[in-house]
Design a protein around this motif. Structure first.
Motif, mmCIF file in Angstrom:
data_model
loop_
_atom_site.group_PDB
_atom_site.id
_atom_site.type_symbol
_atom_site.label_atom_id
_atom_site.label_comp_id
_atom_site.label_asym_id
_atom_site.label_seq_id
_atom_site.Cartn_x
_atom_site.Cartn_y
_atom_site.Cartn_z
ATOM 1 N N SER A 75 -1.574 -7.500 -11.944
ATOM 2 C CA SER A 75 -0.459 -7.116 -12.813
ATOM 3 C C SER A 75 -0.185 -5.932 -13.073
ATOM 4 O O SER A 75 1.182 -5.379 -13.482
ATOM 5 C CB SER A 75 -1.081 -7.668 -14.482
ATOM 6 N N ARG A 76 -1.198 -4.785 -12.869
ATOM 7 C CA ARG A 76 -0.960 -3.396 -12.659
ATOM 8 C C ARG A 76 0.621 -3.064 -11.759
ATOM 9 O O ARG A 76 1.226 -2.493 -11.971
ATOM 10 C CB ARG A 76 -1.912 -2.817 -12.332
ATOM 11 N N ASN A 77 0.216 -3.849 -10.423
ATOM 12 C CA ASN A 77 1.339 -3.772 -9.508
ATOM 13 C C ASN A 77 2.631 -4.092 -10.029
ATOM 14 O O ASN A 77 3.855 -3.465 -9.758
ATOM 15 C CB ASN A 77 0.887 -4.419 -8.307
ATOM 16 N N ILE A 78 2.868 -5.321 -10.798
ATOM 17 C CA ILE A 78 3.930 -5.558 -11.372
ATOM 18 C C ILE A 78 4.385 -4.903 -12.494
ATOM 19 O O ILE A 78 5.543 -4.312 -12.573
ATOM 20 C CB ILE A 78 3.663 -7.178 -11.873
ATOM 21 N N ALA A 79 3.607 -4.460 -13.170
ATOM 22 C CA ALA A 79 3.875 -3.240 -14.347
ATOM 23 C C ALA A 79 4.619 -1.919 -13.706
ATOM 24 O O ALA A 79 5.499 -1.396 -14.160
ATOM 25 C CB ALA A 79 2.678 -2.907 -15.170
ATOM 26 N N VAL A 80 3.914 -1.312 -12.383
ATOM 27 C CA VAL A 80 4.382 -0.304 -11.914
ATOM 28 C C VAL A 80 5.952 -0.493 -11.365
ATOM 29 O O VAL A 80 6.603 0.245 -11.481
ATOM 30 C CB VAL A 80 3.291 0.287 -10.946
ATOM 31 N N SER A 81 5.973 -1.629 -10.987
ATOM 32 C CA SER A 81 7.303 -1.981 -10.440
ATOM 33 C C SER A 81 8.559 -2.099 -11.451
ATOM 34 O O SER A 81 9.379 -1.691 -11.392
ATOM 35 C CB SER A 81 7.648 -3.443 -9.685
ATOM 36 N N SER A 114 0.935 -1.022 -0.016
ATOM 37 C CA SER A 114 0.014 0.028 -0.014
ATOM 38 C C SER A 114 0.822 1.347 0.092
ATOM 39 O O SER A 114 0.752 2.233 -0.563
ATOM 40 C CB SER A 114 -0.818 0.177 1.161
ATOM 41 N N ALA A 115 2.039 1.125 0.908
ATOM 42 C CA ALA A 115 2.713 2.421 0.947
ATOM 43 C C ALA A 115 3.458 2.429 -0.224
ATOM 44 O O ALA A 115 3.675 3.709 -0.971
ATOM 45 C CB ALA A 115 3.663 2.228 2.030
ATOM 46 N N LYS A 116 4.158 1.443 -1.002
ATOM 47 C CA LYS A 116 4.606 1.518 -2.202
ATOM 48 C C LYS A 116 4.027 2.244 -3.314
ATOM 49 O O LYS A 116 4.360 2.787 -4.173
ATOM 50 C CB LYS A 116 5.256 0.140 -2.647
ATOM 51 N N LEU A 117 2.777 1.253 -3.358
ATOM 52 C CA LEU A 117 1.868 2.107 -4.490
ATOM 53 C C LEU A 117 1.407 3.705 -4.189
ATOM 54 O O LEU A 117 1.481 4.309 -5.210
ATOM 55 C CB LEU A 117 0.728 1.253 -4.519
ATOM 56 N N ALA A 118 1.333 4.016 -3.166
ATOM 57 C CA ALA A 118 0.948 5.353 -2.997
ATOM 58 C C ALA A 118 2.116 6.356 -3.146
ATOM 59 O O ALA A 118 1.886 7.412 -3.878
ATOM 60 C CB ALA A 118 0.648 5.547 -1.267
ATOM 61 N N ALA A 119 3.327 5.783 -2.993
ATOM 62 C CA ALA A 119 4.557 6.623 -3.367
ATOM 63 C C ALA A 119 4.777 6.523 -4.899
ATOM 64 O O ALA A 119 5.367 7.552 -5.210
ATOM 65 C CB ALA A 119 5.827 5.951 -2.596
ATOM 66 N N LEU A 140 11.485 -3.891 -9.143
ATOM 67 C CA LEU A 140 12.234 -3.588 -8.035
ATOM 68 C C LEU A 140 12.333 -5.051 -7.124
ATOM 69 O O LEU A 140 11.366 -5.700 -6.988
ATOM 70 C CB LEU A 140 11.733 -2.376 -7.195
ATOM 71 N N TYR A 141 13.499 -5.046 -6.538
ATOM 72 C CA TYR A 141 13.690 -6.153 -5.534
ATOM 73 C C TYR A 141 12.850 -5.624 -4.217
ATOM 74 O O TYR A 141 13.299 -4.673 -3.664
ATOM 75 C CB TYR A 141 15.049 -6.361 -5.122
ATOM 76 N N GLU A 142 11.857 -6.420 -3.872
ATOM 77 C CA GLU A 142 11.209 -6.158 -2.857
ATOM 78 C C GLU A 142 11.288 -6.439 -1.561
ATOM 79 O O GLU A 142 11.334 -7.516 -1.195
ATOM 80 C CB GLU A 142 9.546 -6.354 -3.105
ATOM 81 N N ALA A 143 11.829 -5.579 -0.571
ATOM 82 C CA ALA A 143 12.178 -6.152 0.872
ATOM 83 C C ALA A 143 11.542 -4.941 1.766
ATOM 84 O O ALA A 143 12.405 -3.847 1.712
ATOM 85 C CB ALA A 143 13.585 -6.540 0.898
ATOM 86 N N PRO A 144 10.650 -5.036 2.493
ATOM 87 C CA PRO A 144 9.963 -4.023 3.422
ATOM 88 C C PRO A 144 10.889 -3.257 4.217
ATOM 89 O O PRO A 144 10.942 -1.767 4.250
ATOM 90 C CB PRO A 144 8.895 -4.787 4.326
#
Length: 381
Positions: A346-352, A156-161, A256-260
């Motif tokens: 898939s949109r989340n992955i596309a943004v990444s 949620s925070a990543k998508l907002a940013a 992006l390599y995702e690690a909170p």
């Protein structure tokens, strides 16, 4: 995006697929698939591939490779954690007169669930050791130990940013608040008990299999170079188990390599491009990928992918003549379908993927973050 086969984006189907004009199907392998017999390909020289299905996914299947050794058969990847996938793996081994209990070890190219998913069941049935690069083992350990809620908060925070609209983030917030969160995939996969060390030979009796660290698709992705003469005498330097790094008609997802908890500014696309050049210099006689089919002329395929990503970076640089957030950039990028038809996940992955490309442009000095913007926007230089 151009497409000449199935597109891949971390099991979501949105990444670009590119032309594969120079790719060729294996000249040495023979395959069989009749009735209830699983699709098994004999690549010669004690190497086989079993086509293990991925449920509800456009990729269709993972090619799980079986490598004969003097201590018993070793798997390269295992397939998705699903009853049908397990049954296919077991049947494929049976077609080779091998049982799961006969397996000596498992070498994992990377942590994604279509590669590592069945490793826990394999270990439970056989006692086989599991090997993986340390960077991806870290991801497996983190996934198993984290509560799903942490991941929902992070996303949620990543998508907002990244500039995602509130209506896109709202389902994540609602799922977090409800407490009825889906279990993350991969939780039943085994924690590896052996480390794959780049540039070193794996301890496989009677075989020469060397690990090549190829980060980009994941931080710990490895290709595996079988340093043995090709069984059909094809020209080149042995054979390469390429995982998802080098595929005949697909450009793998690079996000992006995702690690909170990780605050490092990584450059996955730069890692991937550097890794591609390393594989191109190796010049294997044949590539045995984890999807699609075996092929030759790896240097030509590497050149195609390098050219593809340079064209993509130039296209994004042009788009950034207007300052854009990563979300806004993803909306304008060329995918394998219009943005409004791309599924939610898939949109989340596309943004990444958009973010990974923007980071590369920033590192190259071709773009910059606009000071004082929130969410941050980027512009071309």
């Amino acid at each position: 995006m151009t497409e000449d086969g199935t597109s891949q984006a971390a099991q979501a189907g949105t990444a670009e697929a590119t032309q594969a004009g120079t790719s060729q199907a294996t000249q040495a392998g023979t395959s069989q698939s009749t009735g209830d017999t699983p699709h098994v390909t004999d690549h010669g020289g004690g190497v086989w591939a079993i086509k293990v299905p991925i449920p509800d996914n456009p990729l269709g299947h993972t090619l799980v490779h079986v490598l004969d050794t003097d201590r018993g058969p070793v798997l390269i990847d295992t397939g998705w954690d699903d009853p049908a996938s397990w049954d296919t793996l077991v049947a494929g081994l049976a077609a080779l007169s091998t049982a799961v209990t006969d397996l000596h070890g498992v070498v994992i190219t990377h942590h994604h669930p279509d590669h590592h998913g069945l490793s826990g069941q394999v270990r439970e049935a056989s006692g086989a050791w599991i090997a993986m690069h340390a960077a991806d083992t870290e991801v497996v350990v983190r996934t198993r130990s984290s509560e799903p809620g942490i991941w929902f908060d992070y996303m949620s925070a990543k998508l907002a940013a990244a500039g995602a609209p509130e209506e896109h983030i709202a389902p994540l917030r609602a799922a977090r608040a409800s407490g009825r969160m889906r279990t993350l995939p991969g939780l039943r996969a085994a924690v590896p008990d052996r480390e794959i060390v780049p540039a070193e030979l794996l301890p496989l009796a009677g075989r020469r299999l060397r690990a090549i660290w190829t980060p980009g698709h994941t931080p710990g992705h490895v290709c595996l170079h079988l340093e043995e003469q090709h069984p059909a005498q094809l020209p080149g330097n042995g054979r390469l188990f390429s995982g998802d790094h080098l595929l005949p008609g697909i450009s793998p997802h690079i996000g992006l390599y995702e690690a909170p908890e990780d605050t490092r500014v990584t450059d996955p696309l730069g890692d991937y491009l550097d890794s591609l050049e390393r594989i191109g210099r190796l010049g294997p006689a044949e590539v045995l990928p984890a999807h699609q089919h075996a092929f030759t002329d790896a240097p030509a395929r590497v050149r195609e992918l390098l050219d593809h990503h340079e064209e993509r970076l130039t296209g994004l640089w042009t788009l950034l003549a207007e300052p854009l957030t990563p979300w806004g950039l993803a909306e304008r990028m060329e995918w394998n379908r219009p943005w409004e038809q791309i599924p939610y996940g898939s949109r989340n992955i596309a943004v990444s993927e958009a973010e990974a490309h923007v980071r590369r442009l920033v590192k190259q000095g071709r773009a910059e973050a606009v000071p004082g913007t929130d969410p941050v926007t980027y512009r071309a230089l």
